[in-house]
Motif scaffolding. Sequence first.
Motif, PDB file in Angstrom:
ATOM      1  N   SER A  59      -9.202  -0.636   2.530  1.00 56.29           N
ATOM      2  CA  SER A  59      -8.422  -1.578   1.734  1.00 56.29           C
ATOM      3  C   SER A  59      -7.061  -1.008   1.394  1.00 56.29           C
ATOM      4  O   SER A  59      -6.144  -1.746   1.045  1.00 56.29           O
ATOM      5  N   THR A 107      -3.232  -9.285   2.476  1.00 53.59           N
ATOM      6  CA  THR A 107      -3.094  -7.938   3.023  1.00 53.59           C
ATOM      7  C   THR A 107      -2.899  -7.980   4.537  1.00 53.59           C
ATOM      8  O   THR A 107      -2.016  -7.315   5.077  1.00 53.59           O
ATOM      9  N   THR A 157     -11.157 -12.591  -3.536  1.00 51.22           N
ATOM     10  CA  THR A 157     -11.104 -11.500  -2.570  1.00 51.22           C
ATOM     11  C   THR A 157     -10.491 -11.973  -1.255  1.00 51.22           C
ATOM     12  O   THR A 157      -9.697 -11.257  -0.638  1.00 51.22           O
ATOM     13  N   ILE A 193     -13.861  -5.525   4.966  1.00 47.56           N
ATOM     14  CA  ILE A 193     -12.512  -5.550   5.522  1.00 47.56           C
ATOM     15  C   ILE A 193     -12.476  -4.846   6.878  1.00 47.56           C
ATOM     16  O   ILE A 193     -11.709  -5.224   7.765  1.00 47.56           O
ATOM     17  N   THR A 231      -7.374 -10.441   0.708  1.00 51.84           N
ATOM     18  CA  THR A 231      -7.514  -9.867   2.050  1.00 51.84           C
ATOM     19  C   THR A 231      -6.586 -10.557   3.045  1.00 51.84           C
ATOM     20  O   THR A 231      -5.955  -9.898   3.874  1.00 51.84           O
ATOM     21  N   TRP A 262      -6.752  -0.243  -8.826  1.00 50.26           N
ATOM     22  CA  TRP A 262      -7.823  -1.090  -8.331  1.00 50.26           C
ATOM     23  C   TRP A 262      -9.194  -0.581  -8.775  1.00 50.26           C
ATOM     24  O   TRP A 262      -9.998  -1.338  -9.328  1.00 50.26           O
TER      25      TRP A 262
END
Lengths: 306, 277
Positions: free
Chosen positions: A245, B211, B204, B122, B208, A183
């Motif tokens: 993350s 995730t 993104t 996040i 997210t 990443w």
Amino acid sequence: MRRYWLTRGLRTIAVLFAVSLLAFSIIHLVPGDPAVTLTGMQATQQELDAVRRSLGLDRPLYVQFARWIRRALVGDFGTSVFSGRPTFEEIFPRLVASLQLTVAGTVVGASAGLALGVISGARPYSWIDKGSTLIAVLSISVPSFWLGVILIYVFAVILGWFPSSGRGGIENFVLPGLCVATWSFGLLVRLTRSSVLEVMGDDYIRTARAKGNSERRVLFSHALKNALLPVVTVLGVQFGLVLTSAVGIEVVFAWPGLGRLIADSILARDYPTVQAAVIAVAVVFVLTNLVVDLALGYFDPRIRYH
Amino acid sequence: MGFVRRFLRNRLAVLGAGIIAAFLAGAVFAPALTTFNPIRMDLGAKLTPPGSTHLLGTDELGRDLLARILYGARTSLFTGVLVVAIGLGVGGAIGVVGGWYEGTLDQAVGVVVDTMLSIPGILLALALVAALGPGAEKAAVSIGIATIPNFARLVRSTVLSVKRNAYVEAARAIGAREAAVIFAYVLPNGIAPIMVLASYQMATAMLTIATLSFIGLGAQPPLPEWGSMLARGRDFVRVAPYYPIVAGMPIILVVLGFNLVGDGFRDALDPRLSRLT
């Protein structure tokens, strides 16, 4: 110079205050009685009363917040509903594990990304640039936890080279580290490339070339000094970002990190742990950025006088 | 050469747009494209590898993976759009007001926006999910709120720079209403950088959401959703490796699509970079 440090320091305190407010608000945003939220569903009446008394839940919100802050400042974030231990003891080893993985992965990924980004930016639209641009966009588009699953299948299940989970020796770092690295690699290639590309079009680069400098010298002594400034800033931000993350990676590799602790605590409704972990991540993030900003301000006078 | 033509000349950007269009079509026409029910279990057919009946195989409960990907596109794309709609809607409004009027209100909002930007998005989303509880829409709302400051800052700076143009002044001079000036002159001329950010934010957001679903905080079973499909598939990597591989593909393709489109917008916006060829 002193003014720059001072304003930057004050901003850091403001941000930390805002984060505390956010963490504090979590239990009050959850529908229902905060005392039940904090002690869990099986709590007895006495336990509930004890929590109400100790947190002053009958007092106005700002009094509760002030009290919460006062405790937080000495590292007291309450007790984990799940384990019954102070949340600080739960958090600290997790933070260390997260930092190890983040540092290892970011160092590898960012150095490779930086190198390829400089080459790409110096030779735009060459085959190496086109190739690395494509690899870079792919590596920021692949979910790191998916990559983790595939790496486990290939390197742990089929080849048996590396362990698929846990945190022991250096061999445990390889697969999850690679996921973190992928990443930061993609991101750094893209950022460095566009930064170098932009600087290479500047007047002072034309001057440097006109003076008869070799292309190598123009790139390394003139262009990179300016091109890498925004890259360093973003690197600081990224580092803090990876800390949370990486939660998917931590789940895949059963890595005992902070992201996974937050996720598990949310699912277990262990709010004191969530609060403490949110603060821990924010503190690392904010401090990393502070260090990066102060360093940049030191090296680049334009930033401190801006 | 115009913005649109420069974008269309970029083959990768067009490929990205094509991928997104294909998944949108798949979401809309899912019932016509597959006869399988994405939720009904068929334990006799569990973990069937890709073949003629089940083109992409089945999951651990015998559900057709292609059907789950097509129907899951509805959840995943919808939540992605919801994130950007919240971020762009609220952040855009804040940015327009701040950039157009400037002054004290703008400065006060600026402090809040800067503070929000100093916290990882996040983390903010996770804290909000902790309060709101798990669920696909709740996760999307949380991530959407976390993206507000990004849009607010960009829209504000865009409005600030566009409003200095002579045509804006001219429109005001002939007595056009303020709202008309903003919507007819300022926003259309500042739309390009906003489109770049919206594409990247969409990429993104999809990552997210996936995730959050992957760690159990997003979409809840049996709702077909890409992140949670992958979470289930992970447990079967040893016995049915096709399952997690297939389940990851839609996320990768759509996120790649939005990143390529974002790159295309960016390059079309800044002809200086493409002129270097």
